[in-house]
Design a protein around this motif. Structure first.
Motif, PDB file in Angstrom:
ATOM      1  N   ASP A 284       0.989  -1.511   0.331  1.00  0.00           N
ATOM      2  CA  ASP A 284       0.036   0.143  -0.175  1.00  0.00           C
ATOM      3  C   ASP A 284       1.027   1.228   0.386  1.00  0.00           C
ATOM      4  O   ASP A 284       1.689   1.378   0.017  1.00  0.00           O
ATOM      5  CB  ASP A 284      -1.298   0.073   1.104  1.00  0.00           C
ATOM      6  CG  ASP A 284      -1.965   0.781   1.221  1.00  0.00           C
ATOM      7  OD1 ASP A 284      -2.764   1.272   0.145  1.00  0.00           O
ATOM      8  OD2 ASP A 284      -2.999   0.931   1.913  1.00  0.00           O
ATOM      9  N   PHE A 285       0.429   2.444   0.022  1.00  0.00           N
ATOM     10  CA  PHE A 285       0.766   3.137  -0.463  1.00  0.00           C
ATOM     11  C   PHE A 285      -0.015   4.925   0.079  1.00  0.00           C
ATOM     12  O   PHE A 285      -0.759   4.771   0.244  1.00  0.00           O
ATOM     13  CB  PHE A 285       0.877   3.757  -1.509  1.00  0.00           C
ATOM     14  CG  PHE A 285       2.559   4.621  -2.631  1.00  0.00           C
ATOM     15  CD1 PHE A 285       3.080   3.487  -3.034  1.00  0.00           C
ATOM     16  CD2 PHE A 285       1.796   5.933  -2.586  1.00  0.00           C
ATOM     17  CE1 PHE A 285       4.557   4.792  -3.401  1.00  0.00           C
ATOM     18  CE2 PHE A 285       2.693   6.606  -2.854  1.00  0.00           C
ATOM     19  CZ  PHE A 285       4.079   6.837  -2.587  1.00  0.00           C
ATOM     20  N   ILE A 286       0.919   5.263   0.963  1.00  0.00           N
ATOM     21  CA  ILE A 286       0.543   6.425   2.197  1.00  0.00           C
ATOM     22  C   ILE A 286       0.967   7.596   1.847  1.00  0.00           C
ATOM     23  O   ILE A 286       2.084   7.787   1.698  1.00  0.00           O
ATOM     24  CB  ILE A 286       0.271   6.005   3.609  1.00  0.00           C
ATOM     25  CG1 ILE A 286      -0.412   4.673   3.481  1.00  0.00           C
ATOM     26  CG2 ILE A 286      -0.028   7.167   4.591  1.00  0.00           C
ATOM     27  CD1 ILE A 286      -0.160   4.214   4.745  1.00  0.00           C
ATOM     28  N   GLN A 287      -0.031   9.286   1.435  1.00  0.00           N
ATOM     29  CA  GLN A 287       0.817  10.060   1.128  1.00  0.00           C
ATOM     30  C   GLN A 287       0.810  10.817   3.004  1.00  0.00           C
ATOM     31  O   GLN A 287       0.419  10.601   4.120  1.00  0.00           O
ATOM     32  CB  GLN A 287      -0.437  10.792   0.912  1.00  0.00           C
ATOM     33  CG  GLN A 287      -0.010  10.700  -0.416  1.00  0.00           C
ATOM     34  CD  GLN A 287       0.194  11.155  -2.245  1.00  0.00           C
ATOM     35  OE1 GLN A 287       1.350  11.518  -1.727  1.00  0.00           O
ATOM     36  NE2 GLN A 287       0.841  10.457  -2.734  1.00  0.00           N
ATOM     37  N   LYS A 288       1.936  11.608   2.469  1.00  0.00           N
ATOM     38  CA  LYS A 288       2.824  12.814   3.677  1.00  0.00           C
ATOM     39  C   LYS A 288       2.141  13.718   3.604  1.00  0.00           C
ATOM     40  O   LYS A 288       2.463  14.126   2.487  1.00  0.00           O
ATOM     41  CB  LYS A 288       4.596  12.424   3.608  1.00  0.00           C
ATOM     42  CG  LYS A 288       4.871  10.696   4.770  1.00  0.00           C
ATOM     43  CD  LYS A 288       6.288  11.385   4.504  1.00  0.00           C
ATOM     44  CE  LYS A 288       6.918  10.843   5.395  1.00  0.00           C
ATOM     45  NZ  LYS A 288       8.189  11.442   5.795  1.00  0.00           N
ATOM     46  N   PRO A 289       2.238  14.825   4.778  1.00  0.00           N
ATOM     47  CA  PRO A 289       2.319  13.957   5.706  1.00  0.00           C
ATOM     48  C   PRO A 289       1.289  13.349   6.386  1.00  0.00           C
ATOM     49  O   PRO A 289       0.167  13.516   6.079  1.00  0.00           O
ATOM     50  CB  PRO A 289       2.401  15.699   6.774  1.00  0.00           C
ATOM     51  CG  PRO A 289       1.154  16.529   5.996  1.00  0.00           C
ATOM     52  CD  PRO A 289       1.673  15.976   4.248  1.00  0.00           C
ATOM     53  N   ILE A 290       1.518  12.426   7.158  1.00  0.00           N
ATOM     54  CA  ILE A 290       0.377  11.156   8.119  1.00  0.00           C
ATOM     55  C   ILE A 290       0.013  12.939   9.238  1.00  0.00           C
ATOM     56  O   ILE A 290       0.790  12.193   9.878  1.00  0.00           O
ATOM     57  CB  ILE A 290       1.174  10.621   8.561  1.00  0.00           C
ATOM     58  CG1 ILE A 290       1.564   9.454   6.898  1.00  0.00           C
ATOM     59  CG2 ILE A 290       0.157   9.498   9.338  1.00  0.00           C
ATOM     60  CD1 ILE A 290       2.337   8.515   7.520  1.00  0.00           C
ATOM     61  N   LEU A 291      -1.447  12.639   9.145  1.00  0.00           N
ATOM     62  CA  LEU A 291      -2.080  13.826   9.896  1.00  0.00           C
ATOM     63  C   LEU A 291      -2.701  12.785  11.048  1.00  0.00           C
ATOM     64  O   LEU A 291      -2.638  13.318  12.136  1.00  0.00           O
ATOM     65  CB  LEU A 291      -2.628  14.661   9.302  1.00  0.00           C
ATOM     66  CG  LEU A 291      -2.049  15.892   8.642  1.00  0.00           C
ATOM     67  CD1 LEU A 291      -2.356  16.528   7.874  1.00  0.00           C
ATOM     68  CD2 LEU A 291      -0.556  16.787   9.340  1.00  0.00           C
ATOM     69  N   ASP A 292      -3.253  12.263  10.033  1.00  0.00           N
ATOM     70  CA  ASP A 292      -4.719  11.224  11.049  1.00  0.00           C
ATOM     71  C   ASP A 292      -4.395   9.184  11.288  1.00  0.00           C
ATOM     72  O   ASP A 292      -3.934   8.679  10.652  1.00  0.00           O
ATOM     73  CB  ASP A 292      -5.848  10.909  10.117  1.00  0.00           C
ATOM     74  CG  ASP A 292      -6.805  10.200  10.629  1.00  0.00           C
ATOM     75  OD1 ASP A 292      -6.897   9.963  11.812  1.00  0.00           O
ATOM     76  OD2 ASP A 292      -8.185  10.049   9.657  1.00  0.00           O
ATOM     77  N   LEU A 293      -3.504   9.502  12.310  1.00  0.00           N
ATOM     78  CA  LEU A 293      -3.244   8.007  12.888  1.00  0.00           C
ATOM     79  C   LEU A 293      -3.651   6.579  13.064  1.00  0.00           C
ATOM     80  O   LEU A 293      -3.476   5.591  12.926  1.00  0.00           O
ATOM     81  CB  LEU A 293      -2.549   8.506  14.560  1.00  0.00           C
ATOM     82  CG  LEU A 293      -0.697   8.483  14.047  1.00  0.00           C
ATOM     83  CD1 LEU A 293       0.016   8.145  14.020  1.00  0.00           C
ATOM     84  CD2 LEU A 293      -0.587   9.925  13.203  1.00  0.00           C
TER      85      LEU A 293
END
Ligand code: ADP
Length: 359
Positions: free
Chosen positions: A103-112
């Protein structure tokens, strides 16, 4: 919120603030967190902590996320990896997913919470896929086992017939009162010896199944036992034996490991000319144990290397040496697999071969 069972995660990010944030927040969501600041550090930590999932930053100095991911995938094909980046390009996502990224997650990670949800989904999907793969392999092996049975029956009858015919023929000659009874008796002994070797190999192949019985063994004791067993053969062939085995213990199935090493040593003796050397060495770093059997023998051509671990995989070295059944290395690999290890080979024709067992 997190489920009851803790998830071990390795966070790889060169940004200390990001590592700190995830180190503090993820445990609150049910994770046990280990962090690494580079791809290289990540690789050594995977050996040590054996995480269930890796969260990998793309932008890092040195080996970037994608390259680190490729290294990880090479060694751990079954470890889920989620990539995060601030500047995700379509091309990067495409390559990452094509090469088996999860999977691929966009930064910034705001929502943990969302991150937690995505990681858990990856783990659930991965587990489902793993089960499906295992079922497929089990189904295939079942079909394979049937084909294997018929192959082995055909091979056994072919392999056994020659020494049996010799036994019959030479015994009849002896009974008829030939002139050279000693020579004829020698032929009978040779044929019986060959038959006995074949029966051993068939028995070993037939008993490959079965869960390993793991215990803590002293490696030098096991190697010493094998040396005593092969001493005579090594001496008679005029080979030099060297050992470099530290006083370490290994967790393994005694009978399986003994069988694997004895198959490797037997081959090293068989394929090394008089005057050549065989070296048995080992090293352990607390996580892995690597045992190798090296010889300065005839070696194996690159094109033949893959086939030698297959059932009935044999190479005709044209040395006049009687070809075997091609079951020894197949059995060795199967046994190492059953113990959760790896059996590798490197070889150069004319220079020799090194077989390595990693547990
Ligand atoms: P077998 O059961 O017939 O003894 P193996 O499965 O042990 O056969 O080995 C398969 C083939 O790999 C052999 O036919 C041989 O050509 C090659 N081989 C195995 N070990 C070595 C070695 N140390 N040096 C050169 N060739 C080897």
């Amino acid at each position: 919120m997190g489920e009851a069972k803790e998830i071990t995660i390795l966070v790889v990010d060169d940004d200390p603030d990001m590592r700190r944030l995830l180190e503090v927040r993820l445990p609150q969501l049910g994770y046990s967190v280990t962090t690494a600041s580079s791809g290289d550090e990540a690789i050594s930590l995977i050996w040590q902590v054996n995480p269930q999932i890796v969260l990998l930053d793309q932008e890092m100095p040195g080996s970037d996320g994608l390259n680190s991911f490729l290294d990880i995938r090479n060694t751990w094909p079954d470890l889920p990896v989620v990539m995060c980046t601030g500047h995700g390009s379509i091309e990067l996502v495409r390559v990452f997913m094509l090469k088996g990224g999860q999977d691929f997650i966009q930064k910034p990670i705001l929502d943990l919470e969302t991150l937690d949800f995505r990681l858990r989904k990856v783990l659930r999907d991965f587990e489902k896929e793993r089960k499906a793969r295992e079922e497929l392999i089990a189904a295939r092996e079942k079909v394979d086992a049937e084909a294997f049975k018929s192959m082995i029956l055909a091979s056994i009858s072919h392999e056994l017939r020659t020494p049996l015919n010799h036994l019959m023929g030479f015994s009849q000659m002896l009974a008829a009162g030939v002139e050279q009874p000693v020579e004829i008796s020698q032929k009978i002994i040779e044929a019986a010896d060959r038959l006995s070797g074949l029966v051993d190999k068939i028995m070993a192949a037939a008993t490959l199944e079965g869960n390993p019985v793991i215990s803590v063994l002293s490696l030098p004791d096991l190697i010493q036992e094998l040396i005593v067993y092969f001493e005579w053969q090594i001496k008679t062939k005029g080979l030099i034996l060297k050992t470099d085995v530290p006083a370490l213990s290994v967790s393994a199935d005694y009978r399986k490991l003994r069988k694997v090493l004895s198959n490797l040593i037997e081959n090293a003796i068989k394929f090394t000319e008089s005057g050549g050397a065989i070296k048995i060495s080992a090293f352990g770093d607390g996580v892995r144990m690597v045992i190798s059997v090296a010889d300065s023998g005839i070696g194996i051509a690159e094109k033949d290397l893959k086939g030698i671990f297959e059932r009935f995989g044999k190479v005709d070295h044209k040395t006049g040496e009687r070809p075997g059944m091609g079951m020894g290395l197949y059995a060795a690999k199967k046994l190492v697999d059953l113990m959760g290890g790896k059996l590798d080979v490197t070889s150069e024709p004319g220079k020799g071969s090194i077989f390595t067992v990693t547990l």
